[in-house]
Write a protein that holds these residues in place. Structure first.
Motif, PDB file in Angstrom:
ATOM      1  N   LYS A   9       0.856  -1.183   0.000  1.00 44.38           N
ATOM      2  CA  LYS A   9       0.000   0.000   0.000  1.00 44.38           C
ATOM      3  C   LYS A   9       0.892   1.233   0.000  1.00 44.38           C
ATOM      4  O   LYS A   9       1.856   1.322   0.771  1.00 44.38           O
ATOM      5  N   GLU A  11       0.828   4.127   1.169  1.00 46.08           N
ATOM      6  CA  GLU A  11       1.067   4.838   2.437  1.00 46.08           C
ATOM      7  C   GLU A  11       2.114   4.143   3.312  1.00 46.08           C
ATOM      8  O   GLU A  11       2.606   4.733   4.278  1.00 46.08           O
ATOM      9  N   ARG A  63      -3.178  -1.357   6.402  1.00 48.56           N
ATOM     10  CA  ARG A  63      -3.705  -0.626   5.253  1.00 48.56           C
ATOM     11  C   ARG A  63      -3.986  -1.557   4.069  1.00 48.56           C
ATOM     12  O   ARG A  63      -5.008  -1.427   3.405  1.00 48.56           O
ATOM     13  N   SER A  64      -3.071  -2.483   3.784  1.00 45.52           N
ATOM     14  CA  SER A  64      -3.245  -3.297   2.572  1.00 45.52           C
ATOM     15  C   SER A  64      -4.352  -4.333   2.709  1.00 45.52           C
ATOM     16  O   SER A  64      -4.885  -4.815   1.710  1.00 45.52           O
ATOM     17  N   GLY A  66      -7.089  -3.563   4.314  1.00 45.24           N
ATOM     18  CA  GLY A  66      -8.294  -2.764   4.487  1.00 45.24           C
ATOM     19  C   GLY A  66      -9.072  -2.589   3.197  1.00 45.24           C
ATOM     20  O   GLY A  66      -8.685  -3.080   2.125  1.00 45.24           O
ATOM     21  N   PRO A  67     -10.179  -1.851   3.270  1.00 44.18           N
ATOM     22  CA  PRO A  67     -11.066  -1.693   2.096  1.00 44.18           C
ATOM     23  C   PRO A  67     -10.393  -0.992   0.922  1.00 44.18           C
ATOM     24  O   PRO A  67     -10.839  -1.143  -0.213  1.00 44.18           O
ATOM     25  N   LYS A  68      -9.317  -0.235   1.174  1.00 39.08           N
ATOM     26  CA  LYS A  68      -8.632   0.467   0.081  1.00 39.08           C
ATOM     27  C   LYS A  68      -7.403  -0.290  -0.403  1.00 39.08           C
ATOM     28  O   LYS A  68      -6.587   0.248  -1.151  1.00 39.08           O
ATOM     29  N   GLY A  69      -7.291  -1.543  -0.011  1.00 38.41           N
ATOM     30  CA  GLY A  69      -6.127  -2.334  -0.414  1.00 38.41           C
ATOM     31  C   GLY A  69      -6.398  -3.251  -1.586  1.00 38.41           C
ATOM     32  O   GLY A  69      -5.718  -4.279  -1.749  1.00 38.41           O
ATOM     33  N   HIS A  70      -7.359  -2.914  -2.458  1.00 39.26           N
ATOM     34  CA  HIS A  70      -7.752  -3.827  -3.532  1.00 39.26           C
ATOM     35  C   HIS A  70      -6.640  -4.029  -4.549  1.00 39.26           C
ATOM     36  O   HIS A  70      -6.502  -5.117  -5.123  1.00 39.26           O
TER      37      HIS A  70
END
Length: 630
Positions: A9, A11, A63-64, A66-70
């Motif tokens: 990710k 970030e 983070r990876s 999580g929902p934004k780790g697609h």
């Protein structure tokens, strides 16, 4: 085609960077999205590298997963199909459903040390996948806990002890939102001998952060004791809300610093950044990190706050390096260690004649030489004069440098200029920042001056900022002892000894407290744990002999003390004579101690050993000559 593709990710880039650098140092070619250029072809570039790389490291983090780790999950799926998938974890998380068949190798809080067995496991797996060989069996790694290394306190090694099947730590106070501990930065220079530089960077960051109004910073000893701990564990044991950690890679001309601020409650990253600068920009890097931490914690910095971050420092990289190498925590407390520290500091000052911190440290080293290692009175006086001149120069260059006033207070106290010492400690404490050494010295002097409530407040502040340092607990125990709160003093001394069983000072406070509690058998047992023939042991055993009606035994111990120590323990002879009831001999010894400026006299106002002669007019005469501060 690259050997390794790293999926992560965005970030987490600062946290992933040490892994990329380490693999490249092993001769492996690594592709990650830091290589992407501008234009519209970035998706094609990623897909091409992903499909052609021999090994795909997928970095699972909070983070990876999580929902934004697609994107990371998509890349992991492609890697699985090609049997190139190698998962690693940088947080304590489980990979998403469908990606747990191969167990992820944990590198939680790994900072780039290539000798670390966790990294070696990753490297072995990468090499196997790249070469087409069978993967090595996965090795289970425990999460790092409290370091079992020795801690250094006041120049003497003190061993951490196991208690009740776990590592003993003091119960911390509730974490405050604006509280932080700076853990030692990892040394990634490839040379273990460079560890002093990364440790020095972390200590300078502690000093800078402590000067920010509203921010509470844990001191060096307690922070270094938890060098290898997980951020959440370290935060809980130190009672702080935030942990700052990072790494330093130093080359002959440049320095790279990775820093990361972690929420101590949930382990999530609050801020991170990398700094690649010339060596001469070390001070600017420290200031930049301190300002970024303040911003991340929503602390507003005024112009004056920014200015104090750089007080007393240097922009000369060679002088900075010499200063880091001169650290008392790095060098031993022998005469040879003091001489080496002086040599390094003199070289630093020659390179930067306005390096105030170097002058302050030089004065402190000279004071120790004068009072511990000098062979003659003349040598001691000469070194004390040099020490005073050095700290006065530090104060002249940087009038707001607390270290300068603290060092001068130590010199003045040794000379029995107690009023001058107290005035300097008051100045040091009023300046920005919390220096634990200042607080400890202030607590000692206030206690000796019968200002017990203030002394206890100072001691408690020192303990709250350095809760795992036995020295801070010793000062708190002494403050209680001088206030005649012997039961509490004994309890705190025992806590200090749980951390560092070999500390003679804590043992002495415990034995003396038990003596005045009339627990003679316990006191005798503690005195026997002091070094054989140490004058404090002989003093305590003499008083116990007097209580037992064995005057001859008391005189025998007094005679042994006199043969071993000559006129260096005149104050202690006065204590024994006072307990024997030989008033004239007691005052003869104390008058001689006054002539030689025996530092023991600083404690005469609150010393229980002198109670039998306290009402004699001669006692008040000596007290008046010492000019105790009101």
């Amino acid at each position: 085609m690259s050997d390794v593709f790293v999926s992560y990710k965005a970030e987490d880039r600062v946290r992933v960077s040490p892994l990329v650098e380490a693999l490249e140092a092993e001769g492996l070619s690594v592709w990650w999205d830091a290589h992407i250029g501008g234009g519209d072809e970035w998706r094609d570039s990623i897909q091409q590298q992903l499909d052609q790389s021999k090994c795909v490291i997928v970095v699972w983090s909070r983070r990876s997963i999580g929902p934004k780790g697609h994107f990371v999950r998509d890349e992991a799926t492609r890697a699985q199909r090609r049997h190139a998938y190698l998962p690693v974890r940088i947080d304590k998380v489980d990979p998403p459903l469908g990606f747990g068949e191969i167990q992820a190798i944990p590198i939680v809080r790994w900072k780039g040390d290539r000798s670390d067995p966790r990294y070696q496991a990753v490297l072995a797996a990468v090499r196997a996948i790249v070469s087409g060989a069978p993967r090595p069996n996965h090795v289970h790694f425990e999460s790092p806990g409290v370091s079992r290394r020795a801690i250094v306190a006041g120049g003497a090694a003190a061993t951490v002890v196991a208690v009740a099947a776990g590592w003993f730590v003091l119960k911390p106070s509730a974490a405050r939102a604006h509280s932080i501990a700076v853990l030692p930065f990892a040394n990634l220079s490839g040379d273990p001998g460079q560890a002093y530089f990364s440790d020095g960077m972390a200590e300078e960051l502690r000093n800078a952060l402590s000067r920010i109004a509203g921010l509470t910073v844990v001191a060096r000893t307690s922070s270094e004791m938890l060098r290898d701990a997980d951020a959440k564990i370290a935060a809980r044991k130190l009672g702080v809300a935030n942990i700052l950690t990072g790494s330093v890679r130093k080359s002959p001309s440049t320095i790279r610093v990775n820093a990361q601020l972690i929420d101590g409650d949930n382990g999530m990253e609050r801020w991170s950044d990398s700094f690649d600068r010339p060596l001469g920009d070390v001070l600017q890097i420290q200031t930049g990190i301190a300002e970024s931490v303040a911003q991340a914690l929503s602390i507003r910095l005024a112009g004056d706050d920014r200015a104090v971050l750089e007080i007393g420092g240097t922009r000369n990289p060679d002088a900075q390096d010499l200063y880091f190498r001169s650290s008392p925590e790095r060098l031993n407390d022998t005469e040879a260690g003091a001489n080496e520290s002086l040599r390094l500091l003199n070289e630093a000052i020659a390179l930067d004649p306005n390096f105030a911190k170097a002058y302050a440290r030089r004065g402190e080293v000279l004071r120790v030489k004068a009072n511990v290692h000098a062979l003659t009175a003349a040598e001691g006086k000469r070194e004390n004069r040099e020490a005073l001149a050095s700290v006065n120069r530090a104060i002249a260059i940087a009038p707001e440098l607390a270290e300068g006033y603290a060092a001068r207070a130590n010199i003045l106290r040794e000379q029995l200029n107690l009023g001058g010492a107290l005035a300097d400690l008051k100045k040091a404490d009023a300046l920005p920042g919390d220096d634990v050494a200042v607080l400890r010295a202030y607590a000692n002097l206030l206690g000796q001056s019968r200002r017990h409530d203030e002394a206890l407040r100072m001691a408690e502040r020192a303990t709250s900022l350095d809760p795992l340092n036995p020295l801070s607990l010793e000062v708190q125990a002494y403050a209680l002892y001088r206030a005649r709160r012997f039961t509490e003093a004994a309890a705190v001394a025992r806590r200090s000894l749980q951390i560092a069983p070999g500390r003679q000072t804590a043992r002495r406070v415990l034995a003396n407290a038990l003596l005045w509690l009339k627990r003679d058998a316990e006191a005798a047992a503690e005195y026997r744990k002091l070094e054989p023939d140490h004058y404090y042991r002989l003093l305590g055993e003499a008083v116990l002999a007097i209580r037992a009606g064995d005057r001859g035994g008391a005189l025998e111990r007094l005679g042994r003390m006199q043969r071993l120590y000559g006129d260096s323990t005149l104050y202690q002879y006065g204590e024994v004579y006072a307990q024997l009831g030989d008033v004239d001999q007691a005052f003869k010894a104390l008058q001689a101690a006054l002539q030689t400026r025996d530092p023991g006299l600083a404690g005469m106002r609150v010393d229980p050993f002198l109670d039998p002669i306290r009402r004699d007019p001669r006692f008040r005469e000596i007290e008046f000559k010492l000019n105790f501060p009101s």
